[in-house]
Design an enzyme around this catalytic site. Structure first.
Site, short mmCIF file in Angstrom:
data_model
loop_
_atom_site.label_atom_id
_atom_site.label_comp_id
_atom_site.label_asym_id
_atom_site.label_seq_id
_atom_site.Cartn_x
_atom_site.Cartn_y
_atom_site.Cartn_z
N THR A 1 0.85 -1.29 -0.03
CA THR A 1 0.02 0.00 0.05
C THR A 1 0.80 1.15 0.05
OG1 THR A 1 -1.68 -1.29 1.23
CG2 THR A 1 -1.79 1.16 1.33
N CYS A 2 1.77 1.22 0.73
CA CYS A 2 2.62 2.63 0.85
C CYS A 2 3.26 3.00 -0.32
CB CYS A 2 3.68 2.21 2.03
SG CYS A 2 4.68 3.47 2.36
N CYS B 1 1.41 6.21 1.31
CA CYS B 1 2.35 7.30 1.56
C CYS B 1 2.87 7.93 0.48
CB CYS B 1 3.37 6.52 2.71
SG CYS B 1 3.07 5.11 3.63
N LYS C 1 0.78 9.74 -2.18
CA LYS C 1 0.01 10.66 -1.59
C LYS C 1 1.11 12.09 -1.26
CE LYS C 1 0.21 10.93 2.73
NZ LYS C 1 0.01 10.34 3.88
N TYR D 1 -7.10 10.84 8.77
CA TYR D 1 -5.98 11.68 8.14
C TYR D 1 -6.05 11.35 6.77
CZ TYR D 1 -2.91 7.46 7.47
OH TYR D 1 -2.30 6.22 6.93
N ILE D 2 -6.49 10.23 6.11
CA ILE D 2 -6.45 10.01 4.65
C ILE D 2 -7.36 10.93 4.06
CG2 ILE D 2 -6.81 8.46 2.69
CD1 ILE D 2 -5.65 6.23 4.70
N GLU E 1 -6.16 14.54 4.08
CA GLU E 1 -4.93 14.82 3.30
C GLU E 1 -5.54 14.82 1.85
OE1 GLU E 1 -1.40 12.66 5.82
OE2 GLU E 1 -2.50 11.44 4.18
N ARG F 1 -10.11 12.37 14.89
CA ARG F 1 -9.95 11.91 16.17
C ARG F 1 -8.85 11.03 16.75
NH1 ARG F 1 -12.92 6.78 17.81
NH2 ARG F 1 -13.31 6.36 15.46
N HIS G 1 18.11 30.21 14.95
CA HIS G 1 17.42 31.45 14.61
C HIS G 1 17.81 31.76 13.10
CE1 HIS G 1 14.87 34.88 15.48
NE2 HIS G 1 15.86 35.56 15.04
N GLU H 1 12.42 26.69 16.56
CA GLU H 1 13.06 27.19 17.98
C GLU H 1 12.20 27.46 18.84
OE1 GLU H 1 14.93 31.10 17.70
OE2 GLU H 1 13.76 31.45 15.84
C1 LIG Z 1 -3.76 6.61 1.21
C2 LIG Z 1 -2.86 6.23 2.22
C3 LIG Z 1 -1.98 7.05 2.73
C4 LIG Z 1 -1.02 6.82 3.74
N1 LIG Z 1 -0.12 7.78 4.17
C5 LIG Z 1 0.67 6.89 5.34
C6 LIG Z 1 1.97 7.86 5.68
O1 LIG Z 1 2.10 8.84 5.30
N2 LIG Z 1 2.56 7.28 6.50
C7 LIG Z 1 2.54 5.82 7.14
O2 LIG Z 1 3.28 5.72 7.99
N3 LIG Z 1 1.63 5.28 6.72
C8 LIG Z 1 0.81 5.60 5.88
N4 LIG Z 1 -0.10 4.96 5.11
C9 LIG Z 1 -0.56 3.32 6.01
C10 LIG Z 1 0.50 2.42 5.49
O3 LIG Z 1 0.46 2.56 3.92
C11 LIG Z 1 0.43 1.13 5.83
O4 LIG Z 1 0.33 1.28 7.34
C12 LIG Z 1 1.34 0.11 5.51
O5 LIG Z 1 1.31 -0.16 4.14
C13 LIG Z 1 1.28 -1.41 6.23
O6 LIG Z 1 1.95 -2.13 5.52
P1 LIG Z 1 1.80 -3.73 5.54
O7 LIG Z 1 3.01 -4.48 5.39
O8 LIG Z 1 0.99 -3.97 6.80
O9 LIG Z 1 0.63 -3.98 4.44
P2 LIG Z 1 0.67 -3.43 2.90
O10 LIG Z 1 1.62 -2.36 2.75
O11 LIG Z 1 -0.63 -3.12 2.64
O12 LIG Z 1 0.96 -4.86 2.12
C14 LIG Z 1 0.20 -6.04 2.01
C15 LIG Z 1 0.36 -6.57 0.63
O13 LIG Z 1 -0.18 -7.87 0.87
C16 LIG Z 1 -0.95 -8.14 -0.46
N5 LIG Z 1 -1.86 -9.32 -0.16
C17 LIG Z 1 -2.85 -8.92 0.46
N6 LIG Z 1 -3.42 -10.29 0.44
C18 LIG Z 1 -2.86 -11.19 -0.19
C19 LIG Z 1 -2.80 -12.67 -0.53
N7 LIG Z 1 -3.89 -13.25 -0.21
N8 LIG Z 1 -2.00 -13.08 -1.27
C20 LIG Z 1 -0.66 -12.38 -1.81
N9 LIG Z 1 -0.63 -11.08 -1.44
C21 LIG Z 1 -1.62 -10.54 -0.66
C22 LIG Z 1 -1.22 -6.75 -0.75
O14 LIG Z 1 -1.42 -6.75 -2.40
C23 LIG Z 1 -0.14 -5.79 -0.50
O15 LIG Z 1 0.74 -5.59 -1.36
C24 LIG Z 1 -1.02 5.23 4.31
C25 LIG Z 1 -2.06 4.41 3.68
C26 LIG Z 1 -2.98 4.99 2.73
C27 LIG Z 1 -4.04 3.99 2.10
#
Ligand SMILES: Cc1cc2nc3c(=O)[nH]c(=O)nc-3n(C[C@H](O)[C@H](O)[C@H](O)COP(=O)(O)OP(=O)(O)OC[C@H]3O[C@@H](n4cnc5c(N)ncnc54)[C@H](O)[C@@H]3O)c2cc1C
Length: 451
Positions: A42-43, A48, A51, A177-178, A181, A204, A436, A441
């Site tokens: 996702t990130c 992240c 975004k 936050y999403i 943003e 919240r 400064h 600061e």
């Molecule tokens: C719009 C948005 C903005 C964000 N901004 C920030 C930010 O600014 N800072 C921050 O710290 N966090 C941010 N986040 C949150 C951050 O992206 C997540 O907390 C982070 O990616 C979680 O990591 P993860 O490894 O748990 O899951 P993910 O990164 O979501 O990875 C999970 C992966 O598993 C794969 N998957 C799922 N099921 C299966 C399956 N059955 N078989 C094979 N693959 C599978 C998915 O395709 C995915 O690629 C944001 C999230 C969103 C949606």
């Protein structure tokens, strides 16, 4: 010789899964990771990184305006959405390639496809079965859209990154936050933006002073913030535009409705019930302090356990699991004072306790606050203000919370988070000489408690 195909089989190559895979392989484990959508999760793909690129893009509208006060003659600027969208996508594709290289270099076997757990040591991917001593579920989360009439007309953050056309009007539903943003992004890029939230105050969980301050700032930037409103129907008109109806009988006409009403752990079709992995009602996998599930050979981390949905937290959990399984340690992740930012405009940065949480934990709390117009805007005429706040526990003078709304708040708070983690006292903040002229600061010059 192990009786399993792999020592560790990771499901999901996102922030947590990739880090756990690489670290485990580094400790000598035979590791496989399977991904069904996009390397980096996702990130990197719909979170992240894209975004933040959009936030940068959206801020230029203000920068062009401010530049005039500094003597720059700026032609009326014109924004081209396909340029931003496609440049962003190219960068994401480059990062996908880097993730593949990192996994290859670490000696991790990668599979593409959707994984399902068949037995405590067995995973199936696209019809093939693999065995592993340990299985790690790092499948992340997915946007949650409640049920209502016309649900099929709305999008989530996943689609917002790939819009064919840039809308003239956007309505965003949500107060997290999403949502906040994206309101800043669409507003900055020139869309008529409405943010609709069912609660009395957005964001919240954050410090209340911050929530109120940022509400005013968002409104003064032109976002129509509609609080205590709840959608019950979305209609599509013949011209393709949308009408959003609220329970109170209000109607909002718009071109795009983006739902950012939370994310749910992605656990469906994983086969968790079959093997006996326990989850909460919302589907979050239950784990102990070491990320072990109710099935001893199966671990889980990141968004799918729904502790803190943040990339650095998933990464820390990934490193912890790898080290405990293959490097003989017995670590836990320390979730205290995890700093975070909200990339709304202006940004929020925060570490430690909100004033409200501090009052629950500590007998007496002292609050130091400062609100001012940043130096840059003394010339531009912008009404944007900065807000900074320290929360101090009176019994030991420890700074237990630090909060800011202002440009680069995330960058500033990341540094200060180290001081909080190290247990800095207010006296040590006071003894630190400022840089400064900076905004930061102010954190070392606030002398009088306001309450
Ligand atoms: C719009 C948005 C903005 C964000 N901004 C920030 C930010 O600014 N800072 C921050 O710290 N966090 C941010 N986040 C949150 C951050 O992206 C997540 O907390 C982070 O990616 C979680 O990591 P993860 O490894 O748990 O899951 P993910 O990164 O979501 O990875 C999970 C992966 O598993 C794969 N998957 C799922 N099921 C299966 C399956 N059955 N078989 C094979 N693959 C599978 C998915 O395709 C995915 O690629 C944001 C999230 C969103 C949606």
């Amino acid at each position: 010789m192990s009786k399993y195909d792999f020592d560790l089989f990771v499901i999901g190559a996102g922030s947590g899964g990739v880090r756990a895979s690489r670290m485990s392989a580094g400790y000598g484990a035979r590791v496989a990771v399977v991904e069904e959508r996009y390397l980096g999760g996702t990130c990197v793909n719909v979170g992240c990184v894209p975004k933040k690129l959009f936030v940068y893009g959206s801020h230029f509208s203000e920068d062009f305006h401010d530049a005039a006060a500094y003597g720059w003659e700026v032609q009326p600027p014109r924004f081209d959405w396909p340029t931003l969208r496609d440049n962003k996508t190219r960068e994401i594709q480059r990062l996908n390639g880097i993730y593949q290289e990192l996994l290859d270099q670490a000696g991790v076997t990668t599979f593409t496809g959707t994984a399902e757990i068949l037995e405590p040591h067995q995973v199936r991917v696209e019809g093939k079965t693999y065995t592993a001593e340990y299985i790690l579920v790092a499948t992340g989360s997915w946007p949650y859209v409640p049920d209502f009439e016309g649900r099929e007309h709305v999008i989530t953050s996943n689609e917002a990154f790939y819009l064919q056309d840039f809308p003239s009007r956007v309505l965003i539903v949500g107060g997290g936050y999403i949502a906040v943003e994206f309101a800043g992004i669409f507003n900055g890029l020139g869309a008529d933006t409405c943010l609709l939230y069912r609660g009395p105050l957005i964001l919240r969980g954050f410090d209340e002073g911050i929530r109120e301050f940022v509400t005013d700032e968002i409104r003064s930037k032109g976002v129509d913030l509609e609080l205590e409103e709840q959608v019950f129907r979305v209609d599509k008109r013949p011209d393709g535009s949308l009408s959003v109806h609220t329970i109170d009988g209000k109607v909002f006409d718009t071109d795009l409705v983006l739902y950012a009403t939370g994310r749910r752990p992605k656990t469906e079709k994983l086969g968790l019930d079959r093997v006996g992995v326990k989850t909460t009602r919302e589907g979050a996998i239950l784990v102990d302090d070491y990320y072990q599930t109710s099935v001893p050979s199966i671990y889980a981390l990141g968004d799918v356990i729904d502790r803190m949905q943040l990339t650095p937290v998933a990464i820390a959990e990934g490193m912890c699991v790898a080290s405990n399984l293959f490097n003989g340690t017995h670590h836990e992740v320390d979730y205290a004072a995890v700093p975070t930012a909200v990339f709304c405009q202006p940004n929020i940065g925060t570490a430690g306790l909100s004033e409200e949480a501090a009052r629950d934990f500590h007998k007496h709390v002292k609050i130091y606050e400062s609100t001012f117009r940043p130096l840059k805007h003394t010339l531009t005429g912008s009404s944007e203000r900065t807000f900074m706040k320290l929360v101090v526990a009176e019994e030991n003078e420890l700074v237990v919370g630090v909060h800011m709304v202002g440009p680069d708040a995330g960058e500033i708070i990341q540094g200060i988070a180290v001081a909080i983690k190290a247990g800095a006292t207010k006296a040590q903040f006071d003894a630190t000489i400022g840089i400064h002229p900076t905004t930061a600061e102010e954190f070392v010059t606030m002398r009088e408690a306001v309450r």
